[in-house]
Each structure stands twice: as structure tokens, then as C-alpha cells.
Write an enzyme that holds these catalytic residues in place. Structure first.
Site, mmCIF file in Angstrom:
data_model
loop_
_atom_site.group_PDB
_atom_site.id
_atom_site.type_symbol
_atom_site.label_atom_id
_atom_site.label_comp_id
_atom_site.label_asym_id
_atom_site.label_seq_id
_atom_site.Cartn_x
_atom_site.Cartn_y
_atom_site.Cartn_z
ATOM 1 N N SER A 219 15.945 -152.406 95.814
ATOM 2 C CA SER A 219 15.617 -153.714 95.263
ATOM 3 C C SER A 219 16.828 -154.651 95.319
ATOM 4 C CB SER A 219 15.077 -153.552 93.840
ATOM 5 O OG SER A 219 14.518 -154.752 93.365
ATOM 6 N N ASP B 284 4.306 -153.928 98.356
ATOM 7 C CA ASP B 284 5.364 -154.373 97.444
ATOM 8 C C ASP B 284 5.065 -155.786 96.966
ATOM 9 O OD1 ASP B 284 7.724 -155.096 96.157
ATOM 10 O OD2 ASP B 284 9.010 -154.137 97.642
ATOM 11 N N HIS C 63 6.839 -151.230 95.470
ATOM 12 C CA HIS C 63 8.262 -151.544 95.352
ATOM 13 C C HIS C 63 9.095 -150.342 94.899
ATOM 14 C CE1 HIS C 63 11.689 -154.194 94.947
ATOM 15 N NE2 HIS C 63 11.872 -153.815 93.686
#
Length: 317
Positions: free
Chosen positions: A188, A234, A266
Site C-alpha cells: 500500500s 482493489d 487490497h
């Protein structure tokens, strides 16, 4: 999420692109073998512990471990026995401590090193599974905690570099590491941080942003071989606005690949994931260790039910 300022371009690596396979010599620094006292250059193995011939060692001195197979790169653990140690926040500067995972034997010489950052609001526990997975394949790995769980990607990139500097400069495992063979990864905002780190330090050998998030979309100044991992479903860092533009903005001449996980979200890289592991291992082996035995897993482009899409610049230089 607050935006971060665009990064300024950095100069490209000097000199020509690496040949396939690369045969340049590393600087020779003495390394005391654990339990022995014999000395060996960090780039070359002290002994062919994997049974390779002297000619094979000379052809690629950075190969570590036996010849790979699909089973070996999909396995939960690789061929190296490992240990781990905790790095207290009070013992370091530039990041908030972490955990180091490393092979216990130095019979084959030194290893490349990888620093891994978690994402926004997360701790190192979210990427901890990658520590033993990668270390057992022949890397020294540090998973870090960031100075603040709210740190933006550029800050996380700076912290990844601080972690690598700690590993090679003052850590208890520094003599196990070839300081010329370093890589960054992250999830991320940590993945965005790995792009920032690669942009800042073009001498890195590999970068792997995992479902990365960054407000900067143009990475045309990156000179580090980069595997961009995205996830089809995601919603936090949609591939259309993050991983895909990251990949397409990287120079066409760069060794790069884009792996999109099929029907994944994600958080897919935050728990044991065979697809993430096998291609991360292959990428790190290929570009940190210059180990062309792993080229077979990257070129031609891999396919399978776990992969929604794969793009590459094969053959690699």
C-alpha cells in the site's frame, strides 16, 4: 489520505545496462565466517555449499541455494535455515525498529538484503509473513515499523532506505550482507514508498510495490528493476489509478513487470500468498542475485488462474 509533493527526477544509473547474465565484480570486503574465522570476499561463496562446480561459481558468484523449481519457489520455506532478531526503536534512527530475518549459514558467502514497509495505519505484522519466506530463500530481510502509522509514501521510502543503511552499517548481521545487492518492498503506502526509495537511490537492485498507493503517478526517472503487483478488486488503490500507471510510466527500457492478482483485494499481500511469494522471490533472485536460473519463472510471461494480467519487458537485460 493527504497528497504528497511530486518527487524530483534523479539522475540515471551511470554506465551501460547490465549484461545477461551480469558478470561484473563486486568490491571485495573481508567477511569472517560464523564459527570459523576464515575470510572470504562477500561477493563470492567461501565454498560451493550447494554442490556447484568452480566454473559455475565463477560464472555467477551471487547464486545462492540449489537450482529452483516451481515447488521450491511456491514452498512456505526455502532451503536455508533462518533465525530472527528484534530491532528496538530506541536502537535505530530514521525508522521505528523492526525484525530481521537471516540465513544462519554463511557457507555460500554473503546475501542480498531486502527492506519491507507496511502500509497506512499498519504495523510490520502486516508484512511479517514475507520475512521468513524470503530469508529462507537466501536473503537478509528487515520488516519495519514506521515512525508513524500515518506516514505518507515518500516518508516510508526514506525509512526503507534508513533500514537498509542500518542493516549494512551497524546491524549485528552486517557482515552477512553484500551492501551492493539491496532491494525494497512494501504494501500500500509502503509500496508507494518502495517506488520513492527506488527513485531516490538508483543503485538499488530491485523494487516491489505490493498493491501500492501513491499520489505520484509518473515514475519515468526510476532506474531500478521493478515488479509492480496490483489486485483486480482493489478498491483502496485501484489498479487503474495506481499500479497500472506506475508500471506504464516506468521507462520502456527498464527491466519491469506488472502482475495483477486475479479476484484479489487490497490486502492480498498482507497474508501468505503463493503468487506474491513466488514472483517476488523470482524477481529478487533474478535482479538482486543476478541469478538467471530464475528467469524461467518470469520469461515468458507467467499465466495461471491466480493471475488476471501479466506484462513484462522480456527478455531481461
Amino acid at each position: 489520505m493527504q497528497p504528497v509533493p511530486a518527487l524530483h527526477p534523479h539522475p540515471a544509473r551511470s554506465g551501460p545496462r547490465r549484461p545477461w547474465p551480469r558478470l561484473v565484480a563486486r568490491p571485495l570486503l573481508a567477511l569472517a565466517l560464523v564459527g570459523g574465522g576464515a575470510l572470504a570476499a562477500p561477493g563470492a561463496p567461501a565454498a560451493a555449499g550447494d554442490g556447484r562446480s568452480a566454473a559455475a561459481v565463477a560464472a555467477n558468484p551471487y547464486e545462492r541455494g540449489p537450482a529452483p523449481t516451481v515447488s521450491s519457489i511456491e514452498a512456505a520455506r526455502g532451503p536455508f535455515a533462518i533465525a530472527q532478531s528484534t530491532v528496538a526503536a530506541s536502537a535505530v534512527s530514521g525508522f521505528r525498529g523492526g525484525t530481521v530475518y537471516y540465513p544462519t549459514s554463511t557457507a555460500e558467502g554473503t546475501f542480498g538484503a531486502v527492506a519491507i514497509s507496511p502500509g497506512y495505519t499498519a504495523s510490520q505484522s502486516s508484512v511479517a509473513w514475507l520475512g521468513p519466506r524470503l530469508a529462507s530463500q537466501g536473503f537478509v530481510v528487515i520488516t519495519i515499523d514506521t515512525l508513524s502509522v500515518y506516514d505518507q509514501p515518500a516518508s516510508r521510502g526514506t525509512q526503507l532506505l534508513a533500514a537498509l543503511d542500518y542493516l549494512t552499517g551497524s546491524s549485528a548481521v552486517r557482515t552477512r550482507i553484500d551492501r551492493n545487492r539491496l532491494a525494497v518492498m512494501g504494501h500500500s503506502m509502503g509500496g508507494g514508498g518502495s517506488l520513492s526509495a527506488a527513485n531516490t537511490r538508483p543503485t538499488l537492485q530491485a523494487a516491489i510495490p505490493l498493491t501500492g498507493w501513491h499520489t505520484v503517478k509518473n515514475w519515468s526517472s526510476v532506474r531500478v528493476p521493478t515488479l509492480v503487483v496490483g489486485a483486480e478488486n482493489d478498491s483502496t488503490a485501484p489498479v487503474s489509478s495506481h499500479s497500472e500507471p506506475f508500471y506504464t510510466s516506468l521507462p520502456a527500457s527498464l527491466d519491469k513487470a506488472y502482475l495483477e492478482l486475479n479476484a484479489a483485494g487490497h490486502s492480498a499481500p498482507t497474508s501468505a500468498n503463493v503468487t506474491v511469494a513466488k514472483y517476488s522471490i523470482s524477481w529478487l533472485k533474478r535482479f538482486v542475485d543476478d541469478d538467471t536460473r530464475y528467469e524461467q519463472f518470469l520469461c515468458p510471461a507467467p499465466r495461471g488462474s491466480a493471475i488476471e494480467e501479466y506484462r513484462d519487458t522480456c527478455p531481461h537485460s
